[in-house]
Design an enzyme around this catalytic site. Structure first.
Site, PDB file in Angstrom:
ATOM      1  N   VAL A 103       0.839  -1.191   0.000  1.00 32.79           N
ATOM      2  CA  VAL A 103       0.000   0.000   0.000  1.00 32.79           C
ATOM      3  C   VAL A 103       0.879   1.249   0.000  1.00 32.79           C
ATOM      4  O   VAL A 103       0.441   2.331   0.378  1.00 32.79           O
ATOM      5  CB  VAL A 103      -0.945  -0.022   1.228  1.00 32.79           C
ATOM      6  CG1 VAL A 103      -1.985  -1.123   1.093  1.00 32.79           C
ATOM      7  CG2 VAL A 103      -0.181  -0.195   2.542  1.00 32.79           C
ATOM      8  N   ASP A 104       2.144   1.080  -0.427  1.00 35.06           N
ATOM      9  CA  ASP A 104       3.116   2.171  -0.314  1.00 35.06           C
ATOM     10  C   ASP A 104       3.356   2.928  -1.612  1.00 35.06           C
ATOM     11  O   ASP A 104       4.075   3.942  -1.625  1.00 35.06           O
ATOM     12  CB  ASP A 104       4.450   1.638   0.226  1.00 35.06           C
ATOM     13  CG  ASP A 104       4.995   0.452  -0.587  1.00 35.06           C
ATOM     14  OD1 ASP A 104       4.796   0.419  -1.815  1.00 35.06           O
ATOM     15  OD2 ASP A 104       5.625  -0.435   0.019  1.00 35.06           O
ATOM     16  N   HIS A 121      -4.594  -4.066  -2.275  1.00 34.85           N
ATOM     17  CA  HIS A 121      -4.969  -3.614  -0.928  1.00 34.85           C
ATOM     18  C   HIS A 121      -5.032  -2.095  -0.829  1.00 34.85           C
ATOM     19  O   HIS A 121      -5.097  -1.545   0.269  1.00 34.85           O
ATOM     20  CB  HIS A 121      -4.002  -4.191   0.113  1.00 34.85           C
ATOM     21  CG  HIS A 121      -4.142  -5.679   0.261  1.00 34.85           C
ATOM     22  ND1 HIS A 121      -3.222  -6.468   0.904  1.00 34.85           N
ATOM     23  CD2 HIS A 121      -5.126  -6.531  -0.161  1.00 34.85           C
ATOM     24  CE1 HIS A 121      -3.627  -7.741   0.866  1.00 34.85           C
ATOM     25  NE2 HIS A 121      -4.771  -7.795   0.222  1.00 34.85           N
ATOM     26  N   CYS A 129     -14.071   7.960   0.803  1.00 34.98           N
ATOM     27  CA  CYS A 129     -15.339   7.948   1.528  1.00 34.98           C
ATOM     28  C   CYS A 129     -15.985   6.593   1.310  1.00 34.98           C
ATOM     29  O   CYS A 129     -15.978   6.058   0.201  1.00 34.98           O
ATOM     30  CB  CYS A 129     -16.257   9.057   1.000  1.00 34.98           C
ATOM     31  SG  CYS A 129     -17.918   8.994   1.741  1.00 34.98           S
ATOM     32  N   CYS A 157     -20.780  14.105   1.315  1.00 34.19           N
ATOM     33  CA  CYS A 157     -22.009  13.371   1.658  1.00 34.19           C
ATOM     34  C   CYS A 157     -22.132  13.066   3.151  1.00 34.19           C
ATOM     35  O   CYS A 157     -23.123  12.478   3.571  1.00 34.19           O
ATOM     36  CB  CYS A 157     -22.077  12.072   0.847  1.00 34.19           C
ATOM     37  SG  CYS A 157     -20.977  10.786   1.467  1.00 34.19           S
ATOM     38  N   GLY A 194       8.742 -11.465  -2.124  1.00 32.34           N
ATOM     39  CA  GLY A 194       8.617 -10.777  -0.839  1.00 32.34           C
ATOM     40  C   GLY A 194       7.264 -10.895  -0.195  1.00 32.34           C
ATOM     41  O   GLY A 194       6.832  -9.990   0.516  1.00 32.34           O
ATOM     42  N   ASN A 220      12.227 -14.881  -1.975  1.00 28.98           N
ATOM     43  CA  ASN A 220      11.911 -14.428  -0.615  1.00 28.98           C
ATOM     44  C   ASN A 220      13.097 -14.708   0.311  1.00 28.98           C
ATOM     45  O   ASN A 220      13.955 -15.538  -0.004  1.00 28.98           O
ATOM     46  CB  ASN A 220      10.657 -15.155  -0.092  1.00 28.98           C
ATOM     47  CG  ASN A 220       9.927 -14.358   0.966  1.00 28.98           C
ATOM     48  OD1 ASN A 220       9.644 -13.166   0.776  1.00 28.98           O
ATOM     49  ND2 ASN A 220       9.620 -14.964   2.095  1.00 28.98           N
ATOM     50  N   GLU A 222      12.773 -15.854   3.422  1.00 25.86           N
ATOM     51  CA  GLU A 222      12.461 -16.960   4.329  1.00 25.86           C
ATOM     52  C   GLU A 222      11.514 -17.903   3.596  1.00 25.86           C
ATOM     53  O   GLU A 222      10.930 -17.509   2.581  1.00 25.86           O
ATOM     54  CB  GLU A 222      11.735 -16.430   5.587  1.00 25.86           C
ATOM     55  CG  GLU A 222      12.548 -15.476   6.444  1.00 25.86           C
ATOM     56  CD  GLU A 222      11.730 -14.862   7.577  1.00 25.86           C
ATOM     57  OE1 GLU A 222      10.568 -15.252   7.783  1.00 25.86           O
ATOM     58  OE2 GLU A 222      12.279 -13.984   8.271  1.00 25.86           O
TER      59      GLU A 222
HETATM   60  P1  NAD Z   1       4.350 -10.317   4.977  1.00 23.92           P
HETATM   61  O1  NAD Z   1       4.740  -9.184   5.877  1.00 23.92           O
HETATM   62  O2  NAD Z   1       3.384 -11.322   5.439  1.00 23.92           O
HETATM   63  O3  NAD Z   1       5.636 -11.109   4.484  1.00 23.92           O
HETATM   64  C1  NAD Z   1       6.759 -10.455   4.009  1.00 23.92           C
HETATM   65  C2  NAD Z   1       7.763 -11.520   3.572  1.00 23.92           C
HETATM   66  O4  NAD Z   1       8.887 -10.836   3.026  1.00 23.92           O
HETATM   67  C3  NAD Z   1       8.265 -12.413   4.709  1.00 23.92           C
HETATM   68  O5  NAD Z   1       8.152 -13.763   4.305  1.00 23.92           O
HETATM   69  C4  NAD Z   1       9.726 -11.995   4.881  1.00 23.92           C
HETATM   70  O6  NAD Z   1      10.545 -13.109   5.166  1.00 23.92           O
HETATM   71  C5  NAD Z   1      10.068 -11.463   3.506  1.00 23.92           C
HETATM   72  N1  NAD Z   1      11.107 -10.429   3.494  1.00 23.92           N
HETATM   73  C6  NAD Z   1      11.196  -9.327   4.285  1.00 23.92           C
HETATM   74  N2  NAD Z   1      12.257  -8.593   3.940  1.00 23.92           N
HETATM   75  C7  NAD Z   1      12.855  -9.227   2.913  1.00 23.92           C
HETATM   76  C8  NAD Z   1      13.998  -8.943   2.127  1.00 23.92           C
HETATM   77  N3  NAD Z   1      14.724  -7.834   2.288  1.00 23.92           N
HETATM   78  N4  NAD Z   1      14.345  -9.805   1.146  1.00 23.92           N
HETATM   79  C9  NAD Z   1      13.630 -10.941   0.954  1.00 23.92           C
HETATM   80  N5  NAD Z   1      12.521 -11.250   1.656  1.00 23.92           N
HETATM   81  C10 NAD Z   1      12.142 -10.397   2.641  1.00 23.92           C
HETATM   82  O7  NAD Z   1       3.899  -9.602   3.692  1.00 23.92           O
HETATM   83  P2  NAD Z   1       2.701  -9.893   2.770  1.00 23.92           P
HETATM   84  O8  NAD Z   1       2.658 -11.350   2.436  1.00 23.92           O
HETATM   85  O9  NAD Z   1       2.806  -8.912   1.721  1.00 23.92           O
HETATM   86  O10 NAD Z   1       1.367  -9.638   3.627  1.00 23.92           O
HETATM   87  C11 NAD Z   1       1.180  -8.674   4.603  1.00 23.92           C
HETATM   88  C12 NAD Z   1       0.093  -7.666   4.340  1.00 23.92           C
HETATM   89  O11 NAD Z   1       0.644  -6.518   4.874  1.00 23.92           O
HETATM   90  C13 NAD Z   1      -0.220  -7.323   2.927  1.00 23.92           C
HETATM   91  O12 NAD Z   1      -1.531  -7.575   2.740  1.00 23.92           O
HETATM   92  C14 NAD Z   1       0.047  -5.814   2.784  1.00 23.92           C
HETATM   93  O13 NAD Z   1      -1.129  -5.137   2.426  1.00 23.92           O
HETATM   94  C15 NAD Z   1       0.421  -5.343   4.121  1.00 23.92           C
HETATM   95  N6  NAD Z   1       1.667  -4.582   4.264  1.00 23.92           N
HETATM   96  C16 NAD Z   1       2.099  -3.763   3.298  1.00 23.92           C
HETATM   97  C17 NAD Z   1       3.274  -3.040   3.472  1.00 23.92           C
HETATM   98  C18 NAD Z   1       3.738  -2.116   2.379  1.00 23.92           C
HETATM   99  O14 NAD Z   1       2.904  -1.538   1.688  1.00 23.92           O
HETATM  100  N7  NAD Z   1       5.038  -1.985   2.153  1.00 23.92           N
HETATM  101  C19 NAD Z   1       4.022  -3.191   4.629  1.00 23.92           C
HETATM  102  C20 NAD Z   1       3.543  -4.041   5.626  1.00 23.92           C
HETATM  103  C21 NAD Z   1       2.368  -4.733   5.416  1.00 23.92           C
END
Ligand code: NAD
Length: 261
Positions: A103-104, A121, A129, A157, A194, A220, A222
């Site tokens: 969402v960034d 998202h 609104c 509204c 990621g 990823n 992990e």
């Molecule tokens: P998550 O936070 O569930 O998972 C992030 C994954 O990225 C993890 O498995 C972690 O091991 C991996 N990771 C983190 N840093 C890394 C790196 N430098 N290199 C490689 N891998 C790395 O994220 P998700 O599955 O996207 O779900 C979380 C929800 O959180 C989403 O729905 C999203 O809307 C929201 N969210 C968004 C942001 C953003 O906009 N940047 C930030 C936090 C959460």
């Protein structure tokens, strides 16, 4: 280059239609915390307390504080090599759709055509609104909150305002689910970057694409919930490995010229 990176790079080069799914991990190295994984955001905030319509109805002031905090988190963040690599991929000859849970707004800031990005998202950069079509920069609403309006309502509204994001328990924006399902069915490669692949319904596009014959590459730091579906798993720092996987090197701009943007 590791064997896995070389295999992933070959699958990307051979693909005719690519869907990329990105999660919070791609923005971690821009300084935006993830929800899960090392350094995850949810360790200090429980999602069900904040990112739900019920929490908003119960305690709008706290939720607006959370939005302001998250908006502040991304205010000074720039796209990193991971976002730039994907912008380069999307500019190349292979039709590419980027579906992001983030969402960034960093994919578009990296130079990816907004028409190729589905922000499933939503975005913390905008407010909306819940009752009409009013949309604006979230700073407009945060300024009202800072001025003492604890529960700002729509100027058009009177409806409830919130961040233009999809909260837990809310439906995706109309049309987005159909668009990402069609993209998953039509692609021959899904590149998941990621994401812990635990957040539905978006994560479901990976098994959907696989069932329709697409190859699956997961990048990823992990293990993810869907590693068993992957043809190739590339473990590592996204900003370090993704450029190699998509055939873009840092030091070139997203158009591929030798000069940096
Ligand atoms: P998550 O936070 O569930 O998972 C992030 C994954 O990225 C993890 O498995 C972690 O091991 C991996 N990771 C983190 N840093 C890394 C790196 N430098 N290199 C490689 N891998 C790395 O994220 P998700 O599955 O996207 O779900 C979380 C929800 O959180 C989403 O729905 C999203 O809307 C929201 N969210 C968004 C942001 C953003 O906009 N940047 C930030 C936090 C959460």
């Amino acid at each position: 280059m590791t064997t896995e990176m070389a295999r992933a790079r070959r699958l990307v080069a051979e693909a005719d239609r690519i869907v990329v799914l990105t999660g919070a991990g791609i923005s971690a190295e821009s300084g935006v915390p993830t929800f899960r994984g090392a350094g995850g955001l949810w360790k200090s905030h429980r999602p069900e307390e904040l990112a739900t319509p019920e929490a908003f109805a119960r305690d709008p002031q706290t939720v607006w504080e959370w939005y302001a905090w998250r908006r502040g988190l991304i205010a000074d963040c720039d796209p990193n090599h991971g976002h730039l690599a994907l912008a380069r991929l999307a500019l190349g000859g292979t039709p590419t759709t980027i579906v992001t849970q983030n969402v960034d707004g960093l994919h578009v800031m990296a130079g990816t055509d907004p028409a190729l990005v589905v922000e499933v998202h939503g975005t913390t950069r905008r407010a909306m609104c819940l009752s009409c079509d009013w949309r604006d920069d979230i700073e407009v609403v945060l300024a009202r909150v800072r001025a003492g309006d604890e529960d700002p309502h729509c100027v058009d509204c009177g409806g409830l305002l919130k961040s233009a994001t999809v909260s837990f328990g809310q439906n995706l924006f109309p049309g987005d689910m159909e668009r990402i399902e069609q993209a998953a069915i039509a692609c021959d490669l899904v590149l998941a970057v990621g994401s812990s692949l635990q957040v539905y319904p978006v994560a479901a596009m990976v098994p959907l694409a696989a069932r329709h014959g697409a190859r699956v590459v997961i990048v990823n730091g992990e293990p993810t919930a869907m590693d068993d579906l992957a043809d190739v798993l590339v473990m590592g720092s996204i900003s370090e490995v993704l450029g190699t996987v998509v055939g873009w090197s840092a030091g070139r701009n997203v158009r591929g010229d030798a000069s940096v943007d």
